[in-house]
Design a protein around this motif. Structure first.
Motif, PDB file in Angstrom:
ATOM      1  N   THR A 381      49.149  51.359  65.700  1.00 51.08           N
ATOM      2  CA  THR A 381      48.219  51.345  64.567  1.00 51.08           C
ATOM      3  C   THR A 381      47.036  52.263  64.828  1.00 51.08           C
ATOM      4  N   LYS A 382      46.962  53.339  64.081  1.00 47.95           N
ATOM      5  CA  LYS A 382      45.836  54.261  64.201  1.00 47.95           C
ATOM      6  C   LYS A 382      44.836  54.105  63.058  1.00 47.95           C
ATOM      7  N   LYS A 383      45.284  53.462  61.984  1.00 47.83           N
ATOM      8  CA  LYS A 383      44.404  53.317  60.820  1.00 47.83           C
ATOM      9  C   LYS A 383      44.685  51.996  60.119  1.00 47.83           C
ATOM     10  N   ILE A 384      43.636  51.188  59.969  1.00 46.39           N
ATOM     11  CA  ILE A 384      43.746  49.901  59.272  1.00 46.39           C
ATOM     12  C   ILE A 384      42.970  49.985  57.970  1.00 46.39           C
ATOM     13  N   ALA A 385      43.622  49.629  56.875  1.00 44.81           N
ATOM     14  CA  ALA A 385      42.952  49.568  55.574  1.00 44.81           C
ATOM     15  C   ALA A 385      42.601  48.112  55.265  1.00 44.81           C
ATOM     16  N   VAL A 386      41.348  47.848  55.042  1.00 45.40           N
ATOM     17  CA  VAL A 386      40.898  46.524  54.610  1.00 45.40           C
ATOM     18  C   VAL A 386      40.595  46.614  53.124  1.00 45.40           C
ATOM     19  N   ILE A 387      41.206  45.731  52.356  1.00 43.57           N
ATOM     20  CA  ILE A 387      41.091  45.800  50.902  1.00 43.57           C
ATOM     21  C   ILE A 387      40.750  44.424  50.359  1.00 43.57           C
ATOM     22  N   GLY A 388      39.865  44.387  49.357  1.00 43.62           N
ATOM     23  CA  GLY A 388      39.539  43.131  48.691  1.00 43.62           C
ATOM     24  C   GLY A 388      38.059  42.801  48.713  1.00 43.62           C
ATOM     25  N   GLU A 389      37.565  42.275  47.603  1.00 52.56           N
ATOM     26  CA  GLU A 389      36.138  41.944  47.484  1.00 52.56           C
ATOM     27  C   GLU A 389      35.712  40.877  48.491  1.00 52.56           C
ATOM     28  N   ASN A 390      36.592  39.936  48.785  1.00 55.54           N
ATOM     29  CA  ASN A 390      36.203  38.857  49.696  1.00 55.54           C
ATOM     30  C   ASN A 390      35.976  39.336  51.122  1.00 55.54           C
ATOM     31  N   TYR A 432      39.449  45.049  43.696  1.00 51.36           N
ATOM     32  CA  TYR A 432      39.207  44.262  42.484  1.00 51.36           C
ATOM     33  C   TYR A 432      37.737  43.865  42.431  1.00 51.36           C
ATOM     34  N   VAL A 433      37.288  43.521  41.239  1.00 49.68           N
ATOM     35  CA  VAL A 433      35.912  43.041  41.059  1.00 49.68           C
ATOM     36  C   VAL A 433      35.977  41.596  40.600  1.00 49.68           C
ATOM     37  N   GLY A 434      35.322  40.736  41.355  1.00 47.51           N
ATOM     38  CA  GLY A 434      35.294  39.326  41.011  1.00 47.51           C
ATOM     39  C   GLY A 434      33.919  38.898  40.565  1.00 47.51           C
ATOM     40  N   ASP A 435      33.127  38.462  41.503  1.00 46.88           N
ATOM     41  CA  ASP A 435      31.784  37.950  41.212  1.00 46.88           C
ATOM     42  C   ASP A 435      30.769  38.871  41.897  1.00 46.88           C
ATOM     43  N   VAL A 436      29.976  39.556  41.100  1.00 48.14           N
ATOM     44  CA  VAL A 436      29.023  40.517  41.665  1.00 48.14           C
ATOM     45  C   VAL A 436      27.647  39.911  41.885  1.00 48.14           C
ATOM     46  N   GLY A 476      41.312  38.339  49.971  1.00 52.30           N
ATOM     47  CA  GLY A 476      41.027  37.914  48.605  1.00 52.30           C
ATOM     48  C   GLY A 476      40.971  36.412  48.491  1.00 52.30           C
ATOM     49  N   GLY A 477      41.441  35.895  47.349  1.00 50.12           N
ATOM     50  CA  GLY A 477      41.442  34.448  47.134  1.00 50.12           C
ATOM     51  C   GLY A 477      40.469  34.038  46.060  1.00 50.12           C
TER      52      GLY A 477
END
Length: 752
Positions: A381-390, A432-436, A476-477
């Motif tokens: 693993t050379k690159k980790i993508a973290v995704i999600g508003e949480n 995604y956009v949840g609660d800003v 997420g969640g």
């Protein structure tokens, strides 16, 4: 003149001498029994002083008796950390700079550890922070049973099983109270949803009441000795729970012999006569909007204040009930505010930080891990993508009364960067956009999560990043905003909000090395479950959230959490939605009932005792993830269970022993679960019920014998006709396994 001065001097010396020889009043004498001190204090109090100490004087404090040197009692939310200070008469923040604390994982996470020692450490740590902050009562823990995954307040409770909850709440109580701080176990009773929580009349049979909903409270009283119990908002048998004859007088103080204090929930008292006679001892939070009723001091007009005093003075009621309430409140004071031996306490210490991380790490549940996708293999693993508003949203704030002002909160993205950033590249996309928002219950997170890009743009960015990376972590969640995991309102659907299902499916197509990290206090639907190799249930983990999640992703911590409640495939697989009434009687819902306190809506628990896995197992409904389920990065092999006897007599015990071996290459922990099945019963019973568990830590290749002992009570059911617990002679089966649906070994035995 000189003679006069000499005389005055002599008299002065005599006066000093007489004062020096004067005995300490009994109520202030630590050497006297507490019961004697209470009676002495009671005898010295005026009627007005007695009335004063059974109701609030501010949002979170009650009167003492200044004339007698009896101090005020100070309470504080909440079960996961000590709430920040608010103004005397308002909910607004007081603006202190020294009331930031460590946030501990929410109680679903604590229960998911299935570790009584973690519960004890949790209580001790929380109690030390409460003591340091000068609090006498901490308003928690919550032990209401998980009936529906839509309940907005489930994250504050300990799951669907009364035995697990009972076992986990007792060490928590003892840990907190060892600091001279009382717990207030809540919400007694049947507060199993937030919709109509003030105006719902719960209808259920006595068997379900005694077998499912009361055991954690009974354990809290009789085993944990919780010094206070908080009443609930809902009605039962037509009376509000905070002044309920059947719940408080007949059961709590009658059958269980409770000697502590019943505290009202804030805004839960509605009637002076019922408050006097039906078991309430200390009234808090009535008219929770602050000063009201057009007076300069609304607190003096609470139901147990001037209205009660006027009734006594007019001769319409006596003082028997008043004296009982005062005795209980004084008893609480002697344990807390007047306890000279209570420790000083500490706040945000290194020990507290370590405790928060350990509990969080042990509570994380590995739900799925196909092809050993986790832990992340850094050599590939050379690159980790973290995704999600949480991954970037603070979760220690929001959710209602448990919203906290923290010293810090390590967010998942920050924890992942800290752990992996020196060895590999870590990149982030919102997805995604949840609660800003950043202002919850008066606590400001300081975050600004406003986003101007469209959902399509955010998904496109996330998918592109996933394709370019070697590993994807989606965080997420749910969150703690309205209609998710939040006090005062339930969820509106079982699925994930903010179009996350679509995003997860797109990410799974873009990169097969995907781990979904769900932040929630509730079960959620997972229509993408067959597309995703790895899923972690991470709960609300408090100040150390990011560090704990990163430790599990990296394999620094081997996940050992187990689900404290079932995850049904769909909402209709939950018994409350299949059989019971939620959020209330349909005809009454259509007629608009429940909108007014004077017009409550009925909620019938038609499912009875068949809650959670009891329903799934008995009706052969396959859940998405079973109660007690949780995987590990290693594997465990169970030997054949043995019993120390084949027959159990009524006054005896039986011990079951099984050998468990760590057959993998990593050290780990397994929760050995004991379920009991009654093979023939005069009343319907669930297929099996949890009656014992033990968490065992094993090095790679190591094996240990695990023994669990039960007695007749583990075989009993509540017979409503006899109004008593009954264990019928006959054949039973002990089933031992890794979850309610993963039974590894079993053995029959007989109750003579």
């Amino acid at each position: 003149m000189i003679k006069k001065l000499i005389l005055l001097s002599v008299l002065g010396c005599m006066t000093q001498f007489s004062f020096a020889q004067k005995k300490t009043p009994v109520y202030l004498d630590d050497s006297k029994p507490v019961e004697q001190r209470i009676e002495d204090a009671l005898s010295r109090m005026t009627l007005e002083e007695k009335i004063n100490i059974i109701h609030a004087q501010s949002k979170f404090s009650s009167h003492g008796v200044p004339r007698l040197g009896i101090p005020e009692l100070w309470t504080a939310d909440g079960p996961h950390g000590v709430r920040s200070e608010v103004l005397w008469d308002e909910w607004d923040q007081a603006g202190w700079t020294n009331d930031s604390i460590i946030a501990y994982p929410a109680l679903t996470a604590l229960s998911a550890t299935w570790n009584r020692n973690m519960s004890s450490i949790y209580g001790k740590s929380l109690g030390e922070e409460a003591r340091y902050r000068g609090k006498d009562v901490i308003l928690g823990p919550g032990v209401n049973i998980y009936r529906t995954p839509l309940n907005g307040r489930n994250f504050e409770y300990m799951g669907e099983d009364p035995f697990l909850t009972s076992q986990m709440v007792v060490p928590y109580i003892k840990g907190v109270q060892a600091n001279g701080v009382a717990t207030s176990v809540k919400h007694f009773a049947l507060n199993n949803q937030e919709t109509f929580r003030h105006s719902s009349n719960v209808i259920l049979d006595d068997r379900a009441l005694y077998e499912i909903y009361l055991p954690p409270f009974k354990a809290a009283v009789q085993e944990g000795d919780s010094w206070t119990i908080m009443g609930a908002y809902d009605l039962y048998k037509g009376q509000h729970a905070s002044h309920n004859q059947y719940l408080l007088n007949d059961i709590l103080k009658g059958e269980w012999g409770y000697k502590g204090v019943v505290v009202s929930d804030w805004g839960a008292v509605l009637d002076t006569d019922q408050a006097i006679h039906n078991g309430l001892d200390l009234e808090f939070g009535t008219w929770t909007n602050g000063l009201s009723k057009g007076t300069s001091n609304a607190y003096e007009n609470y139901y147990l204040a001037k209205p009660y005093l006027d009734l006594i003075k007019s001769g319409k009621v006596g003082t028997k009930e008043l004296d009982d309430k005062v005795r209980r409140v004084l008893g609480l004071a002697y344990k807390t505010s007047m306890n000279k031996n209570k420790p000083f306490g500490s706040i945000a210490s290194e020990e507290h930080i370590a405790a928060a991380k350990q509990i969080a790490s042990e509570g994380i549940v590995l739900l799925q891990n196909q092809k050993a996708t986790l832990p992340i293999n850094l050599s590939k693993t050379k690159k980790i993508a973290v995704i999600g508003e949480n991954a970037i949203k603070m979760m220690t704030v929001g959710g209602g009364s448990s919203s906290l002002k923290v010293k810090y909160e390590t967010l998942p993205l920050d924890g992942i960067k800290e752990r992996f950033g020196k060895q590999t590249e870590v990149v982030y996309a919102r997805g995604y956009v949840g609660d800003v928002g950043g202002d919850y219950n008066g606590v400001k997170s300081g975050q600004n999560l406003k986003e101007t890009r469209s959902s399509a743009e955010l998904i496109a960015e996330a998918v592109k990043l996933a394709k370019e990376s070697d590993f994807v972590v989606f965080v997420g969640g749910l969150n703690k905003s309205d209609h998710q995991d939040a006090e005062g309102m339930d969820r509106e659907s079982y699925g994930l909000p903010y179009d996350q299902d679509k995003l997860i499916s797109e990410l799974s197509k873009a990169n097969k090395n995907l781990a979904v990290v769900l932040v929630s206090g509730n079960a959620v639907a997972m229509p993408w479950i067959k597309e995703v190799p790895s899923v972690l249930q991470s709960w609300y983990l408090g100040s150390e959230s990011g560090h704990a999640i990163a430790a599990v992703l990296a394999g620094d911590a081997n996940p050992s959490g187990k689900l404290p409640f079932s995850f049904p495939v769909k909402l209709e697989d939950n018994s409350a939605h299949a059989l019971g009434e939620y959020p209330g009687n349909k005809a009454e819902l259509a007629a608009g009932k429940g909108k007014d306190l004077k017009d409550p809506i009925n909620i019938t628990y038609n499912e009875g005792i068949f809650v959670g896995y009891r329903w799934h197992d008995t009706k052969n409904i396959k859940p998405l993830f079973s109660f007690g389920h949780g995987l590990s990065y290693t594997t465990f092999e169970y030997g054949k269970v043995k019993a120390d006897k084949s027959e159990l007599t009524a006054n005896d015990k039986i011990t079951f022993t099984v050998n468990v071996k760590n057959t993998g290459k990593m050290n780990g922990a397994e929760v050995v679960q004991l379920y009991i099945s009654d093979l023939k019963s005069s009343l319907p019973r669930p297929l099996k019920e949890l009656k014992g568990f033990d968490k065992v830590y094993l090095k790679a290749g190591e094996s240990k014998d695990v023994s669990i002992t039960i007695d007749k009570s583990a075989l009993s059911f509540f017979d409503p006709a006899k109004h008593d617990w009954v264990a019928e002679p006959g054949d039973f089966e002990a089933l031992i396994g890794s979850s309610s649906s993963d039974i590894r070994t079993k053995i029959k035995f007989t109750l003579k």
